[in-house]
Design a protein around this motif. Structure first.
Motif, PDB file in Angstrom:
ATOM      1  N   VAL A  73      -2.588  -4.658  -8.473  1.00  0.00           N
ATOM      2  CA  VAL A  73      -2.836  -3.367  -9.115  1.00  0.00           C
ATOM      3  C   VAL A  73      -4.319  -3.158  -9.394  1.00  0.00           C
ATOM      4  N   GLY A  74      -4.681  -1.890  -9.549  1.00  0.00           N
ATOM      5  CA  GLY A  74      -6.057  -1.562  -9.904  1.00  0.00           C
ATOM      6  C   GLY A  74      -6.908  -1.189  -8.704  1.00  0.00           C
ATOM      7  N   LEU A  75      -8.198  -1.107  -8.945  1.00  0.00           N
ATOM      8  CA  LEU A  75      -9.175  -0.724  -7.928  1.00  0.00           C
ATOM      9  C   LEU A  75      -9.825  -1.976  -7.350  1.00  0.00           C
ATOM     10  N   HIS A  76      -9.756  -2.108  -6.022  1.00  0.00           N
ATOM     11  CA  HIS A  76     -10.306  -3.289  -5.349  1.00  0.00           C
ATOM     12  C   HIS A  76     -11.231  -2.848  -4.219  1.00  0.00           C
ATOM     13  N   VAL A  77     -12.459  -3.312  -4.258  1.00  0.00           N
ATOM     14  CA  VAL A  77     -13.437  -3.017  -3.207  1.00  0.00           C
ATOM     15  C   VAL A  77     -13.758  -4.316  -2.476  1.00  0.00           C
ATOM     16  N   TYR A  78     -13.502  -4.340  -1.179  1.00  0.00           N
ATOM     17  CA  TYR A  78     -13.714  -5.547  -0.382  1.00  0.00           C
ATOM     18  C   TYR A  78     -15.029  -5.519   0.398  1.00  0.00           C
ATOM     19  N   GLU A  79     -15.545  -4.324   0.624  1.00  0.00           N
ATOM     20  CA  GLU A  79     -16.830  -4.207   1.319  1.00  0.00           C
ATOM     21  C   GLU A  79     -17.494  -2.898   0.898  1.00  0.00           C
ATOM     22  N   TYR A 123     -13.803   6.643   9.385  1.00  0.00           N
ATOM     23  CA  TYR A 123     -12.954   5.961   8.401  1.00  0.00           C
ATOM     24  C   TYR A 123     -11.583   6.623   8.292  1.00  0.00           C
ATOM     25  N   ASP A 124     -10.608   5.799   8.014  1.00  0.00           N
ATOM     26  CA  ASP A 124      -9.237   6.265   7.796  1.00  0.00           C
ATOM     27  C   ASP A 124      -8.954   6.203   6.298  1.00  0.00           C
ATOM     28  N   TYR A 125      -8.844   7.373   5.687  1.00  0.00           N
ATOM     29  CA  TYR A 125      -8.652   7.455   4.235  1.00  0.00           C
ATOM     30  C   TYR A 125      -7.242   7.946   3.941  1.00  0.00           C
ATOM     31  N   ARG A 126      -6.480   7.138   3.239  1.00  0.00           N
ATOM     32  CA  ARG A 126      -5.130   7.515   2.804  1.00  0.00           C
ATOM     33  C   ARG A 126      -5.151   7.639   1.290  1.00  0.00           C
ATOM     34  N   TYR A 127      -4.940   8.851   0.800  1.00  0.00           N
ATOM     35  CA  TYR A 127      -5.056   9.059  -0.645  1.00  0.00           C
ATOM     36  C   TYR A 127      -3.808   8.630  -1.400  1.00  0.00           C
ATOM     37  N   LEU A 128      -2.644   8.872  -0.821  1.00  0.00           N
ATOM     38  CA  LEU A 128      -1.424   8.585  -1.579  1.00  0.00           C
ATOM     39  C   LEU A 128      -0.313   8.125  -0.644  1.00  0.00           C
ATOM     40  N   ILE A 129      -0.052   6.831  -0.669  1.00  0.00           N
ATOM     41  CA  ILE A 129       1.071   6.260   0.065  1.00  0.00           C
ATOM     42  C   ILE A 129       2.069   5.750  -0.973  1.00  0.00           C
ATOM     43  N   LYS A 130       3.236   6.361  -0.997  1.00  0.00           N
ATOM     44  CA  LYS A 130       4.253   6.017  -1.995  1.00  0.00           C
ATOM     45  C   LYS A 130       5.293   5.096  -1.371  1.00  0.00           C
ATOM     46  N   THR A 131       5.531   3.966  -2.037  1.00  0.00           N
ATOM     47  CA  THR A 131       6.489   2.983  -1.545  1.00  0.00           C
ATOM     48  C   THR A 131       7.404   2.551  -2.686  1.00  0.00           C
ATOM     49  N   THR A 132       8.699   2.479  -2.409  1.00  0.00           N
ATOM     50  CA  THR A 132       9.635   1.935  -3.391  1.00  0.00           C
ATOM     51  C   THR A 132       9.617   0.420  -3.280  1.00  0.00           C
ATOM     52  N   ARG A 147     -10.002   2.441   5.417  1.00  0.00           N
ATOM     53  CA  ARG A 147     -10.186   1.463   6.492  1.00  0.00           C
ATOM     54  C   ARG A 147     -11.245   1.960   7.470  1.00  0.00           C
ATOM     55  N   ARG A 148     -11.984   1.021   8.026  1.00  0.00           N
ATOM     56  CA  ARG A 148     -12.938   1.358   9.081  1.00  0.00           C
ATOM     57  C   ARG A 148     -12.163   1.455  10.386  1.00  0.00           C
ATOM     58  N   LYS A 149     -12.294   2.561  11.089  1.00  0.00           N
ATOM     59  CA  LYS A 149     -11.475   2.802  12.271  1.00  0.00           C
ATOM     60  C   LYS A 149     -11.807   1.864  13.428  1.00  0.00           C
ATOM     61  N   VAL A 150     -13.060   1.503  13.579  1.00  0.00           N
ATOM     62  CA  VAL A 150     -13.456   0.738  14.755  1.00  0.00           C
ATOM     63  C   VAL A 150     -12.806  -0.643  14.806  1.00  0.00           C
ATOM     64  N   ASP A 151     -12.565  -1.249  13.646  1.00  0.00           N
ATOM     65  CA  ASP A 151     -11.967  -2.586  13.645  1.00  0.00           C
ATOM     66  C   ASP A 151     -10.769  -2.719  12.699  1.00  0.00           C
ATOM     67  N   THR A 153     -10.709  -2.751   9.509  1.00  0.00           N
ATOM     68  CA  THR A 153     -10.989  -3.507   8.290  1.00  0.00           C
ATOM     69  C   THR A 153     -10.686  -2.676   7.044  1.00  0.00           C
ATOM     70  N   LEU A 154      -9.962  -3.277   6.113  1.00  0.00           N
ATOM     71  CA  LEU A 154      -9.681  -2.626   4.834  1.00  0.00           C
ATOM     72  C   LEU A 154     -10.909  -2.758   3.940  1.00  0.00           C
ATOM     73  N   LEU A 155     -11.516  -1.629   3.610  1.00  0.00           N
ATOM     74  CA  LEU A 155     -12.728  -1.635   2.789  1.00  0.00           C
ATOM     75  C   LEU A 155     -12.416  -1.620   1.296  1.00  0.00           C
ATOM     76  N   GLY A 156     -11.296  -1.036   0.952  1.00  0.00           N
ATOM     77  CA  GLY A 156     -10.926  -0.988  -0.461  1.00  0.00           C
ATOM     78  C   GLY A 156      -9.582  -0.308  -0.645  1.00  0.00           C
ATOM     79  N   LYS A 157      -8.999  -0.527  -1.808  1.00  0.00           N
ATOM     80  CA  LYS A 157      -7.724   0.110  -2.116  1.00  0.00           C
ATOM     81  C   LYS A 157      -7.613   0.322  -3.621  1.00  0.00           C
ATOM     82  N   ALA A 158      -6.772   1.268  -3.992  1.00  0.00           N
ATOM     83  CA  ALA A 158      -6.458   1.518  -5.401  1.00  0.00           C
ATOM     84  C   ALA A 158      -4.944   1.605  -5.507  1.00  0.00           C
ATOM     85  N   VAL A 159      -4.370   0.768  -6.352  1.00  0.00           N
ATOM     86  CA  VAL A 159      -2.911   0.674  -6.442  1.00  0.00           C
ATOM     87  C   VAL A 159      -2.452   0.936  -7.872  1.00  0.00           C
TER      88      VAL A 159
END
Length: 208
Positions: A73-79, A123-132, A147-151, A153-159
């Motif tokens: 959970v929370g905000l995570h920045v990987y790059e 970049y591929d930006y997904r604002y809201l992915i809802k999962t049960t 995510r960076r489209k070329v490879d 790579t997950l740059l960051g996420k907020a859950v």
């Protein structure tokens, strides 16, 4: 309001009494003719709890388990990425201009605006992915990611995790977006907020 609470309590106890006597009747008919009211009361209390509160308590335990996982959970920045100048535009000056742009692309305390077309190409930006993630409650996961489209790579996420607390809570709130979520942040006045998803792009592409 007070009258409504009184009516609710009266109905609650009448239902409990009726359920107890019905349970005693069933016990005497199919189990033991000498079954007493005390035994029937205890059995019906367990049944009553499982029907009305069981899913709430179970989902709360699972919810707390997920919320304790700080890697989830929370905000995570990987790059962190420093954008070239040709991808940065001046911010909107009026509310009309602001209504035409994606506000999540405003960075550095809204002093810069990322060019949306160039951003979308890279970049591929997904604002809201809802999962049960747990059917009882139910418990949902809301995730934003970049995510960076070329490879890929997950740059960051907020859950964010949200627990709807079971059918009784949803019924009492007439299907409204009730429940509890985590992580929870509080300002100086004690008000709850969570801007993790909205702040994700700014956290990754902060130019300061």
């Amino acid at each position: 309001m007070v009258i409504g609470i009184i009516i609710y309590l009266v109905v609650f106890f009448l239902f409990w009494i009726a359920g107890t006597f019905l349970t005693r009747f069933c016990l005497r008919k199919w189990v033991n003719k000498n079954s007493g009211t005390g035994k029937a009361f205890a059995i019906f209390t367990v049944i009553y709890y499982l029907i009305f509160m069981g899913d709430r308590h179970l989902s709360s335990m699972v919810f707390n388990y997920y919320c304790s996982d700080k890697e989830l959970v929370g905000l995570h920045v990987y790059e962190r990425i420093e954008l070239p100048r040709d991808m940065l535009l001046p911010p909107p000056k009026t509310s009309k201009e602001r209504s035409k742009i994606r506000s999540s692309l405003l960075i550095d305390e809204e002093s810069k605006l990322i060019d949306e077309q160039k951003f979308n190409r890279l970049y591929d930006y997904r604002y809201l992915i809802k999962t049960t993630i747990f059917p009882i409650g139910p418990i949902f996961k809301y995730e934003a990611s970049v995510r960076r489209k070329v490879d890929g790579t997950l740059l960051g996420k907020a859950v964010e995790i949200r627990n709807r607390h079971g059918w009784l809570d949803r019924f009492a709130n007439e299907g409204a977006n009730s429940g509890t979520s985590c992580p929870r942040y509080y300002d100086n006045s004690g008000s709850f907020y969570n801007y993790d998803r909205a702040a994700l792009i700014d956290a990754i592409f902060d130019q300061e």
